[in-house]
Write an enzyme that holds these catalytic residues in place. Sequence first.
Site, PDB file in Angstrom:
ATOM      1  N   SER A  89      40.102  97.462 -48.231  1.00  0.00           N
ATOM      2  CA  SER A  89      39.916  97.602 -49.681  1.00  0.00           C
ATOM      3  C   SER A  89      39.049  96.466 -50.207  1.00  0.00           C
ATOM      4  O   SER A  89      38.174  95.964 -49.500  1.00  0.00           O
ATOM      5  CB  SER A  89      41.285  97.674 -50.368  1.00  0.00           C
ATOM      6  OG  SER A  89      42.088  96.549 -50.025  1.00  0.00           O
ATOM      7  N   ASP A 144      40.803  85.362 -59.095  1.00  0.00           N
ATOM      8  CA  ASP A 144      41.521  85.987 -60.209  1.00  0.00           C
ATOM      9  C   ASP A 144      43.021  86.113 -59.963  1.00  0.00           C
ATOM     10  O   ASP A 144      43.721  86.787 -60.714  1.00  0.00           O
ATOM     11  CB  ASP A 144      40.944  87.377 -60.491  1.00  0.00           C
ATOM     12  CG  ASP A 144      41.031  88.298 -59.275  1.00  0.00           C
ATOM     13  OD1 ASP A 144      41.518  87.841 -58.206  1.00  0.00           O
ATOM     14  OD2 ASP A 144      40.613  89.464 -59.384  1.00  0.00           O
ATOM     15  N   HIS A 149      41.920  88.344 -55.587  1.00  0.00           N
ATOM     16  CA  HIS A 149      40.765  88.336 -54.684  1.00  0.00           C
ATOM     17  C   HIS A 149      40.436  86.910 -54.245  1.00  0.00           C
ATOM     18  O   HIS A 149      40.741  85.942 -54.956  1.00  0.00           O
ATOM     19  CB  HIS A 149      39.575  89.000 -55.362  1.00  0.00           C
ATOM     20  CG  HIS A 149      39.846  90.429 -55.723  1.00  0.00           C
ATOM     21  ND1 HIS A 149      40.194  90.806 -57.006  1.00  0.00           N
ATOM     22  CD2 HIS A 149      39.856  91.556 -54.968  1.00  0.00           C
ATOM     23  CE1 HIS A 149      40.397  92.123 -57.021  1.00  0.00           C
ATOM     24  NE2 HIS A 149      40.207  92.593 -55.808  1.00  0.00           N
TER      25      HIS A 149
END
Length: 233
Positions: free
Chosen positions: A14, A184, A187
């Site tokens: 992902s 963040d 990530h």
Amino acid sequence: MVGPRRPQFVLFGSSIVKQSFGNGGWGAILADTYARKADIMLRGYGGWNSRNALQIIDQVFPKDAAVQPSLVITYFGGNDSVKLIPSKFSPHVPLPEFIENMRKIAIHLKSLSEKTRVIFLSVPPANDEMIIQNYGEGAARSNEGARIYSEATLKLCQELEVKAIDLWTIMQQKDDWLTTCFTDGIHLASEGSKIVANEIMRVLEVAEWEPSLHWKVLPSEFVGISPFDSEGN
């Protein structure tokens, strides 16, 4: 395809995979380390969960391909682990289904060829406070959710004899992980990516695979063609 043929390392996952070639990412570190030795191929899909991955596994990794990858590094679980919020779209996948999805993915990858090696990355930790700052109080990601899905991944890998990297534990061993490892809260910043790359290198160095896929062992292309490049750097 350009030649000569090199070993193929595929990064499959992902957004943590999708973003791994930017911001000092771990994919870029691997590509630099394996320059002239292996091709690092990116198959990253932002927002995806294990259910999405299972839907397209045959297309990304067809069993009848003329050339199969030497290594597949796989990461799913972060999006699966988000809390299910009623009446809202969510990538959440219940834990039992996640485990079975990852089992099927692992079995498929291992079946590609006798020489295809597989490494699973567990879900890394999350900075809950940073997530709220960036995504608001209703954010569905949490460090506790990451822990649960990370542990499930590691248990499955032990059962299937698949190499696994426990990012949830390893990353938190860095004293300042909360402030340095994320962009963040979810990530990876460059410091977080360095940890991922170092752990992948460690696994490749100690794995008793024939042939070895560690960068120090793989030959460089066209050594000696230039007198200024005698060692294939």
